[in-house]
Design an enzyme around this catalytic site. Structure first.
Site, PDB file in Angstrom:
ATOM      1  N   VAL A 196       0.732  -1.354  -0.009  1.00 38.77           N
ATOM      2  CA  VAL A 196       0.036   0.018   0.081  1.00 38.77           C
ATOM      3  C   VAL A 196       0.853   1.308  -0.043  1.00 38.77           C
ATOM      4  O   VAL A 196       0.191   2.272  -0.138  1.00 38.77           O
ATOM      5  CB  VAL A 196      -1.012   0.110   1.114  1.00 38.77           C
ATOM      6  CG1 VAL A 196      -1.940  -0.886   1.095  1.00 38.77           C
ATOM      7  CG2 VAL A 196      -0.331   0.154   2.529  1.00 38.77           C
ATOM      8  N   LYS A 197       2.121   1.369   0.096  1.00 40.40           N
ATOM      9  CA  LYS A 197       2.750   2.480   0.293  1.00 40.40           C
ATOM     10  C   LYS A 197       3.482   2.989  -1.178  1.00 40.40           C
ATOM     11  O   LYS A 197       3.056   2.103  -2.195  1.00 40.40           O
ATOM     12  CB  LYS A 197       4.318   2.164   1.191  1.00 40.40           C
ATOM     13  CG  LYS A 197       3.860   1.468   2.509  1.00 40.40           C
ATOM     14  CD  LYS A 197       3.165   2.682   3.508  1.00 40.40           C
ATOM     15  CE  LYS A 197       2.643   1.840   4.485  1.00 40.40           C
ATOM     16  NZ  LYS A 197       3.280   1.336   5.601  1.00 40.40           N
ATOM     17  N   HIS A 198       3.979   3.805  -1.384  1.00 38.92           N
ATOM     18  CA  HIS A 198       4.567   4.456  -2.626  1.00 38.92           C
ATOM     19  C   HIS A 198       4.919   3.523  -3.669  1.00 38.92           C
ATOM     20  O   HIS A 198       4.725   3.789  -4.722  1.00 38.92           O
ATOM     21  CB  HIS A 198       5.232   5.714  -2.543  1.00 38.92           C
ATOM     22  CG  HIS A 198       4.710   7.093  -1.846  1.00 38.92           C
ATOM     23  ND1 HIS A 198       4.482   7.212  -0.657  1.00 38.92           N
ATOM     24  CD2 HIS A 198       3.799   7.941  -2.534  1.00 38.92           C
ATOM     25  CE1 HIS A 198       3.957   8.199  -0.237  1.00 38.92           C
ATOM     26  NE2 HIS A 198       3.615   8.882  -1.423  1.00 38.92           N
TER      27      HIS A 198
END
Ligand SMILES: *Cc1c(COP(=O)(O)O)cnc(C)c1O
Length: 394
Positions: A196-198
């Protein structure tokens, strides 16, 4: 459910597909990069790990990167590097993911949970100041939602009291504070590469630092506390290794780092898209009086990991959440404040833990979908559904 109702529901789900709050973007180039590693000699710590470390450190503005198996492992390694231990206190904000506090607890230290600024939900420097004791060793600042903290104040407080400043930048890869990139300010800056992170490595994390000695300690820590890794021994043609301190197996694989390197190439475009989406939300939400985006400061470059809104106190957040989910919009709540988790509630004195800003925010916040794969139409569907959900019209 009757047959007709079931068909109606399925038609709605096809025409209104689920929009998750966060999601990875995987392209054919990413898949090829991973497959190439699978055909090579190294699956775990090999050439891709060092390349990924250098690339992320350079991107984030720091000299040394130490990649590990998760953001949580990176926080643990950071605490180990600065020798946090029993009796020490580490100041953390109430609004964050539990790992921010757990890393201090792993080492027998006490996380001291402090309140946040009500407008940004970032750690409040005045609260930090008020909670410093002779036992305080470090401050962990969390760039909540992707917005850098008030680092001018935090750096000053840390320097005045001889504390380490650690940035939990798991939300803020690519952010800038007053023209400086996130890893240029704190002593240690932590990133996560969870999907879910960049950018993602599957699971993974990294600590970026300008201090070679801290980087060296973290490299040992991720490999059982052993002073050399297997590639170094191979190139030196020696079998000998020794363990100098207690460490873990927190290594990241070459497979994951090849994925991370491929993803990193696309990060500037993804950040630009996240900023466009945030601007679209902010403009469209001006039409809904009961919905207020969190304050975004003018002197920072926000990385927009999350787009968080605050609902008016008169609005039933739980009902809005349910209505949005029923319309296939993956809203979320980030986060239950740390001091309200049973584990921490039992371990801190209730007198110390009245955190009104965090508690008030917790009842009202909602994270809207935010990831680089959203279309403008997706954003408009989220906003119009939110408008109906707030009005009780759906
Ligand atoms: C994601 C996250 C972490 C932990 O990262 P993992 O890679 O999931 O272990 C820590 N802190 C914050 C603020 C995060 O969002």
């Amino acid at each position: 459910m009757g047959k007709d109702a079931d068909i109606a529901r399925r038609i709605q789900q096809i025409s209104l597909p689920f929009i998750p709050y966060g999601r990875q973007q995987i392209g054919e180039d990413d898949i090829e990069a991973v497959v190439e590693v699978l055909r090579s000699d190294w699956l775990t710590t090999g050439p891709q790990v060092a390349r990924f470390e250098e690339a992320v450190a350079a991107f984030a503005g720091g000299r040394h990167g130490v990649a590990v198996s998760s953001g949580t492992a990176a926080l643990h390694a950071a605490m180990h590097a600065i020798a946090v231990g029993p009796g020490d206190e580490v100041i953390v904000p109430a609004i964050t993911f539990v790992a921010t506090a757990n890393c201090a607890a792993y080492l027998g230290a006490t996380p001291v949970i402090v309140d946040v600024d009500p407008a940004t939900l970032l750690i409040d420097p005045e609260q930090v100041r008020q909670h410093i004791t002779p036992r305080t060793r470090a401050i962990i600042a969390v760039d909540y939602a992707g917005q850098p903290c008030d680092y001018a104040s935090l750096r000053q407080i840390a320097d005045e009291h001889n504390l380490y400043l650690v940035a939990d930048s798991c939300h803020s890869l690519g952010a800038e504070y007053r023209g400086r990139r996130v890893a240029e300010i704190a002593d240690l800056t932590v990133f996560s590469f969870h999907p879910v992170k960049h950018i993602t490595t599957g699971e993974g994390g990294m600590v970026v630092t300008n201090t070679a000695e801290l980087a060296e300690r973290m490299r040992r820590f991720r490999n059982h506390g052993i002073s050399t890794d297997h590639r170094q021994r191979e190139s030196l043609a020696t079998w000998f290794y020794e363990m100098t301190e207690l460490g873990f197996n927190y290594r990241i694989s070459d497979i994951g780092c090849a994925l991370g390197l491929s993803q990193l190439k696309k990060l500037p475009d993804w950040l630009a898209r996240r900023r466009e989406i945030a601007a679209l939300y902010t403009a469209a939400l001006q039409n809904i009086a009961e919905v207020q985006p969190l304050h975004a400061a003018g002197d920072v470059m926000h990385a927009w990991h999350l787009y968080v809104v605050r609902l008016a106190a008169s609005v039933d957040r739980a009902a809005v959440f349910q209505r949005m989910r029923a319309k296939n919009i993956g809203v979320n709540v980030h986060y239950l404040p740390l001091h309200l988790h049973p584990y921490y509630r039992q371990r801190v004195s209730p007198a110390v833990l009245q955190l009104p800003a965090a508690e008030a925010a917790y009842g009202q916040i909602l994270s809207l979908p935010m990831h680089a794969g959203l279309t403008d139409d997706d954003v408009m569907r989220v906003v119009s559904t939110l408008w109906q959900a707030v009005a009780g019209a759906c």
